[in-house]
Design an enzyme around this catalytic site. Structure first.
Site, mmCIF file in Angstrom:
data_model
loop_
_atom_site.group_PDB
_atom_site.id
_atom_site.type_symbol
_atom_site.label_atom_id
_atom_site.label_comp_id
_atom_site.label_asym_id
_atom_site.label_seq_id
_atom_site.Cartn_x
_atom_site.Cartn_y
_atom_site.Cartn_z
ATOM 1 N N SER A 148 -2.337 -3.303 0.281
ATOM 2 C CA SER A 148 -3.387 -2.738 -0.572
ATOM 3 C C SER A 148 -2.958 -1.354 -1.021
ATOM 4 O O SER A 148 -2.141 -0.684 -0.369
ATOM 5 C CB SER A 148 -4.695 -2.640 0.213
ATOM 6 N N TYR A 162 -9.820 -0.903 7.430
ATOM 7 C CA TYR A 162 -9.039 -1.645 6.445
ATOM 8 C C TYR A 162 -7.827 -0.831 6.008
ATOM 9 O O TYR A 162 -6.693 -1.316 5.994
ATOM 10 C CB TYR A 162 -9.922 -1.979 5.246
#
Length: 540
Positions: A148, A162
């Site tokens: 990401s 995350y």
């Protein structure tokens, strides 16, 4: 370095984890289009089984391998099964991932944070470790990890666990290039910004109307294919990419998603008039029976509320057009089959959804005579378009444009002995309720997913019934295992109705000779008394 190459599909299998939806499903379709056998893994078998069937029907090669990447022994066994099926693994798309709603330091949910870090990091390690021996033996391979932008730069919206887990995944990928290049194994971390997937819809405060401006899953898949086919002497360590900033254009289209909420529900029944009698005994006012066209061969009764309504639908003549409905009844019996969504214009909705990457079938327009309570006849006209079946985890979803709303929302039909005033919710049961909730949320402009009532709740819009997604065990605990078993597995399990006076509602149901069962904030009625759906009454 090995002389491994991915010039053609004979190079071996592409294994994709997290393949049930979003990026994983797009990866599977793209590699399969190029002729590569694809092995699909996800925690829940149904979505990957359906995707494998889709790919195989299109002439590709796909097989589903249900898997929790945290089960290390099962991961290694899955690799063995894949190699038994197709030989070596040419490409690993290490894509399984998770995020949570409570993602910041001011609201730490340790169980949620542990689950995110475990899936995104420990699960990724398990998959890498199981795949390495196969790739070494085969002379090389490509590992592509879905990291990401939050794995390269701190992004508050992505959340603490995350971002931390994706930073670690980027480093894992770099370590593979350092240690395994001599074995012909290349590793790339893909670091996208916001991607239009069900996971993004769970971000608190995200505007679903912006989905069309995000990176699309197909964009990520195309990039992964390019990486896989790169010169095997070249290692691409990481690729960072993000949506183009287009604030001015976004302002020109603030309501790009056309679906405003839930318009109505329908229950499909083998005995229309018998079902109508049951619902009258539950204290509802029903419209006169309406008959559809001879081609449709169906008829209905409606139960009208202020902002929405409920429909009983039955087959009264066998036709080609209602064969699928007769097949459903023969296979599963009566049940709550469909959610009709609220839109302004069916043709415009279909175009806008296509821009969002959401498929919808061609628009069908029709009208029918509508018997009125005063004995007269009106005409009700509609335009509908159905969502693609693979986009709906359970039941059917379609959009309904009312051309003559005054013919449907008749004031004399909105008063009910049980004081009902509107739909309060729909309950879907899924082996993976979190994933199902994300898929439903994608279909609504206001779609947002939050944990609630032991499951995941999808907000669908203003004055619109939400969708609650529950695991089977949670659903059985909410009602009873017997009640749940009496609803079709392929339909929605329950509908909730808001009433003005809960005591009056219970009295009206009791007057009809129907048993009730207590529920926090209300009561429920068993499927045997409703024609196949659990019916909850809750205080408005």
């Amino acid at each position: 370095m090995g002389n491994y190459s991915l010039d053609n599909p004979a190079a071996g299998t592409v294994w994709i984890t997290g393949a049930g939806s979003g990026i994983g499903a797009a990866l599977a379709r793209r590699f399969a289009q190029e002729g590569f056998p694809v092995a699909l893994s996800a925690r829940t078998e149904a979505p990957i089984a359906a995707l494998a069937a889709e790919i195989n029907a299109a002439g590709g090669q796909a097989r589903a391998f249900a898997l929790d990447v945290l089960d290390r022994a099962a991961v290694f066994d899955t690799v063995r099964r894949i190699t038994d099926w197709q030989g070596g693994i040419a490409v690993l798309c290490n894509n399984a991932g998770l995020n949570n709603p409570h993602r910041h330091w001011d609201h730490i949910d340790f169980a949620e944070w542990d689950a995110v870090i475990a899936t995104n990091l420990s699960g990724a390690i398990n998959v890498i470790a199981a795949t390495l021996p196969v790739m070494r033996a085969g002379g090389g391979g490509v590992m592509i990890h879905t990291a990401s932008l939050a794995g390269r730069h701190h992004m508050p919206a992505a959340g603490v666990p995350y971002g931390a887990s994706k930073h670690a995944l980027v480093d894992l990928s770099a370590s593979l290039n350092a240690a395994e290049g001599r074995n012909g194994i290349r590793s790339t971390a893909l670091c996208p910004g916001e991607v239009a997937t069900p996971l993004l819809l769970k971000r608190p405060g995200f505007d679903p109307g912006l989905m069309q401006w995000m990176i699309q899953p197909e964009d990520v898949a195309e990039l992964a294919l390019t990486v896989a086919r790169m010169n095997p002497a070249v290692a691409i360590h990481e690729i960072v990419f993000a949506p183009l900033q287009r604030d001015s254009k976004r302002k020109e289209s603030p309501m790009s998603h056309p679906v405003k909420g839930v318009d109505h529900l329908f229950l499909l029944t083998a005995d229309l008039d018998g079902s109508a009698d049951r619902w009258r005994r539950l204290g509802f006012t029903l419209s006169p029976r309406g008959t559809h066209s001879p081609e449709k061969g169906t008829a209905n009764y409606t139960i009208i509320f202020e902002h929405d309504y409920f429909e009983l639908l039955g087959v009264i003549a066998d036709t080609q057009a209602n064969q699928h409905q007769r097949d459903m009844i023969a296979r599963d019996g009566d049940g709550l089959r469909a959610i009709a969504c609220r839109i302004d214009d069916a043709h415009a909705a279909r175009r806008l959804l296509a821009a969002l990457g959401i498929g919808a079938e061609p628009v069908a327009e029709f009208s029918r005579p509508l018997p009125l309570p005063d004995g007269g006849t009106g005409t009700a006209a509609f335009a509908v378009t159905h969502f693609a079946r693979q986009d709906t985890p359970a039941g059917f979803m379609f959009m309904c444009q009312h051309k003559t709303p005054d013919m449907v929302w008749r004031p004399e039909l909105q008063t009910h002995a049980n004081t009902a005033r509107g739909l309060a919710g729909i309950v879907a049961v899924s082996d993976d309720p979190e994933q199902a909730a994300g898929r439903y949320a994608r279909l609504f402009a206001a779609g947002q997913v939050t944990p609630a009532d032991g499951g995941w709740l999808v907000a669908t819009g203003a004055d619109s019934a939400p969708i609650l997604c529950l695991a089977p065990a949670a659903a059985a605990a909410r009602w009873s295992a017997a009640a749940l078993a009496a609803t079709p597995a392929s339909a929605f399990a329950a509908m909730r109705v808001a009433v003005r006076d809960l005591s009056a509602a219970r009295a009206a149901v009791a007057a009809g000779g129907i048993a009730t069962h207590d529920l926090p904030g209300g009561f429920w009625v068993a499927p045997a008394d409703t024609s196949g759906v659990i019916l909850e009454f809750v205080a408005s």
